[in-house]
Design an enzyme around this catalytic site. Structure first.
Site, PDB file in Angstrom:
ATOM      1  N   TYR A 160      13.588 -16.520  -0.574  1.00  0.00           N
ATOM      2  CA  TYR A 160      12.472 -15.464   0.743  1.00  0.00           C
ATOM      3  C   TYR A 160      13.664 -14.047   0.437  1.00  0.00           C
ATOM      4  CZ  TYR A 160       9.499 -12.902   3.815  1.00  0.00           C
ATOM      5  OH  TYR A 160       8.986 -12.308   4.909  1.00  0.00           O
ATOM      6  N   THR A 197       1.670 -14.716  12.291  1.00  0.00           N
ATOM      7  CA  THR A 197       0.112 -14.579  11.385  1.00  0.00           C
ATOM      8  C   THR A 197       1.042 -15.511  10.788  1.00  0.00           C
ATOM      9  OG1 THR A 197       2.037 -13.782   9.906  1.00  0.00           O
ATOM     10  CG2 THR A 197       1.242 -12.369  10.882  1.00  0.00           C
TER      11      THR A 197
HETATM   12  N1  LIG Z   1       5.042 -12.657   9.398  1.00  0.00           N
HETATM   13  C1  LIG Z   1       6.061 -12.897   9.055  1.00  0.00           C
HETATM   14  O1  LIG Z   1       7.134 -12.898  10.319  1.00  0.00           O
HETATM   15  C2  LIG Z   1       6.459 -11.477   8.114  1.00  0.00           C
HETATM   16  C3  LIG Z   1       7.972 -10.505   8.461  1.00  0.00           C
HETATM   17  C4  LIG Z   1       8.476 -10.055   7.585  1.00  0.00           C
HETATM   18  C5  LIG Z   1       7.938  -9.444   6.329  1.00  0.00           C
HETATM   19  N2  LIG Z   1       7.189 -10.139   6.117  1.00  0.00           N
HETATM   20  C6  LIG Z   1       6.094  -9.868   5.381  1.00  0.00           C
HETATM   21  O2  LIG Z   1       4.463  -9.222   5.383  1.00  0.00           O
HETATM   22  C7  LIG Z   1       3.479  -8.999   4.816  1.00  0.00           C
HETATM   23  C8  LIG Z   1       2.492  -9.490   4.947  1.00  0.00           C
HETATM   24  O3  LIG Z   1       2.849 -11.120   6.102  1.00  0.00           O
HETATM   25  P1  LIG Z   1       1.580 -11.422   7.233  1.00  0.00           P
HETATM   26  O4  LIG Z   1       3.174 -11.804   8.153  1.00  0.00           O
HETATM   27  O5  LIG Z   1       0.868 -10.668   6.979  1.00  0.00           O
HETATM   28  O6  LIG Z   1       1.451 -12.838   5.730  1.00  0.00           O
HETATM   29  P2  LIG Z   1      -0.116 -13.712   5.714  1.00  0.00           P
HETATM   30  O7  LIG Z   1       0.231 -15.362   5.069  1.00  0.00           O
HETATM   31  O8  LIG Z   1      -0.393 -13.878   6.908  1.00  0.00           O
HETATM   32  O9  LIG Z   1      -0.644 -12.504   5.038  1.00  0.00           O
HETATM   33  C9  LIG Z   1      -0.227 -12.487   3.391  1.00  0.00           C
HETATM   34  C10 LIG Z   1      -1.602 -12.244   3.177  1.00  0.00           C
HETATM   35  O10 LIG Z   1      -1.462 -12.578   1.512  1.00  0.00           O
HETATM   36  C11 LIG Z   1      -2.273 -12.788   0.406  1.00  0.00           C
HETATM   37  N3  LIG Z   1      -1.461 -13.228  -1.226  1.00  0.00           N
HETATM   38  C12 LIG Z   1      -1.358 -14.377  -1.025  1.00  0.00           C
HETATM   39  N4  LIG Z   1      -0.551 -14.562  -2.193  1.00  0.00           N
HETATM   40  C13 LIG Z   1      -1.442 -13.667  -3.270  1.00  0.00           C
HETATM   41  C14 LIG Z   1      -1.164 -13.186  -4.721  1.00  0.00           C
HETATM   42  N5  LIG Z   1      -1.027 -13.722  -5.446  1.00  0.00           N
HETATM   43  N6  LIG Z   1      -2.760 -12.072  -5.388  1.00  0.00           N
HETATM   44  C15 LIG Z   1      -2.920 -11.358  -3.784  1.00  0.00           C
HETATM   45  N7  LIG Z   1      -2.908 -11.693  -2.804  1.00  0.00           N
HETATM   46  C16 LIG Z   1      -2.060 -12.878  -1.982  1.00  0.00           C
HETATM   47  C17 LIG Z   1      -3.198 -14.248   1.089  1.00  0.00           C
HETATM   48  O11 LIG Z   1      -4.124 -15.286   0.492  1.00  0.00           O
HETATM   49  C18 LIG Z   1      -2.357 -13.935   2.447  1.00  0.00           C
HETATM   50  O12 LIG Z   1      -3.793 -13.116   2.733  1.00  0.00           O
HETATM   51  C19 LIG Z   1       4.664 -10.243   3.439  1.00  0.00           C
HETATM   52  O13 LIG Z   1       5.129  -9.535   2.352  1.00  0.00           O
HETATM   53  C20 LIG Z   1       5.458 -10.698   3.965  1.00  0.00           C
HETATM   54  O14 LIG Z   1       6.433 -11.015   3.702  1.00  0.00           O
HETATM   55  C21 LIG Z   1       6.132 -11.277   7.145  1.00  0.00           C
END
Ligand SMILES: NC(=O)c1ccc[n+]([C@@H]2O[C@H](COP(=O)([O-])OP(=O)(O)OC[C@H]3O[C@@H](n4cnc5c(N)ncnc54)[C@H](O)[C@@H]3O)[C@@H](O)[C@H]2O)c1
Length: 267
Positions: A160, A197
């Site tokens: 990741y 989330t």
């Molecule tokens: N939650 C955390 O702690 C965190 C920390 C750092 C970065 N992020 C980043 O923030 C972003 C959002 O994360 P989140 O926490 O809301 O995650 P989440 O899992 O709640 O949401 C991710 C969304 O992406 C969608 N998704 C996955 N594969 C897909 C695809 N092939 N095509 C279209 N949509 C797709 C999922 O269906 C989901 O709705 C991500 O890029 C994640 O890496 C999250």
């Protein structure tokens, strides 16, 4: 005057989590928003909720790894709202496995969503973003969701981290390429700490596994202790930063990374 009055945004992965919160705050700030995701039912429900009584949000099926999906989704957004000012490359996956447990298939899946998805989104939205940039004093904007895992080493999930490090430098490099070409498309990244989330929950399960236990609550407490501000993040913490970077208030920012992590990488 609201921050995003008259703007049109496309947000990938916005059926839930950070993307859904961003869609809501963008509509509140005056934007029209298209939500793209593979979770169709949830995405349609999010679009309905975010739009309220108006027509400010639509849902488009989008698998970010598929070039034809991007073509269709961007074309439909421009047809519906008359242009595109903002792209948020938000869709992402977390794996939660160490190197010895991760398979080549795991890597290809992670890479397809976290890296190929960002490349394809940028490529297919660019012409619409350039078009609108001609009429806007501060141009158009792309915001890429990286992570603190794209800035510092994290032992939980090296694969990741590799994808998010890629997003960090893709952001800076596309910012420079577009500036050199005079496109007036700003590109910036966001680096969240741990946000509550579905993905955040997944990290607690992996953390517990690493500790050799099933105690997800203990893993959550351990994660919290690494955030000096004394709490974990919520989606709105990140969505507010995305709205800022997407708005004309960030008109002098490109190639930058906005860290919103409760102090975790200050240590
Ligand atoms: N939650 C955390 O702690 C965190 C920390 C750092 C970065 N992020 C980043 O923030 C972003 C959002 O994360 P989140 O926490 O809301 O995650 P989440 O899992 O709640 O949401 C991710 C969304 O992406 C969608 N998704 C996955 N594969 C897909 C695809 N092939 N095509 C279209 N949509 C797709 C999922 O269906 C989901 O709705 C991500 O890029 C994640 O890496 C999250």
């Amino acid at each position: 005057m609201n921050r995003l009055d008259g703007k049109v945004a496309f947000i990938s992965g916005a059926s839930r989590g950070i993307g859904a919160a961003t869609a809501r705050l963008m509509v509140e700030a005056g934007a029209k928003v298209a939500i793209g995701d593979v979770l169709d039912e949830r995405g349609r429900e999010t679009a309905r909720r975010v739009a309220g009584a108006g027509d400010a949000a639509i849902y488009q099926h989008l698998d970010v790894t598929r070039e034809d999906d991007w073509n269709t989704a961007i074309t439909a957004t421009v047809a519906r709202f008359g242009g595109l000012d903002i792209l948020v490359n938000n869709a992402g996956l977390f794996l939660g496995k160490g190197i010895e447990d991760a398979s080549l298939d795991d890597w290809h899946r992670l890479c397809a969503v976290n890296l190929t998805g960002v490349f394809l989104g940028t490529k297919h939205a660019l012409s619409a973003l350039r078009e609108r940039a001609r009429q806007s004093p501060h141009g158009s904007a792309i915001v890429n969701l990286a992570s603190v895992a794209g800035l510092v080493g994290l032992q939980l999930d090296p694969l990741y981290s590799m994808t998010k490090g890629g997003v960090t430098l893709f952001t800076k490099s596309t910012a420079l390429e577009f500036a050199r070409k005079g496109y007036r498309v700003r590109v910036n990244s966001i680096h969240p700490g741990l946000i509550q989330t579905d993905m955040g929950e997944q990290t607690f399960v992996s953390r517990a596994r690493n500790l050799g236990s099933n105690d997800v609550e203990a893993a959550r407490q351990q994660a919290m202790s690494r955030h000096p501000i004394g709490r974990l993040g919520v989606p709105d913490d990140i969505a507010k930063g995305i709205v800022f970077l997407a708005s004309d208030d960030a008109g002098f920012m490109t190639g930058a990374g906005l860290v919103i992590d409760g102090g975790s990488t200050a240590q």
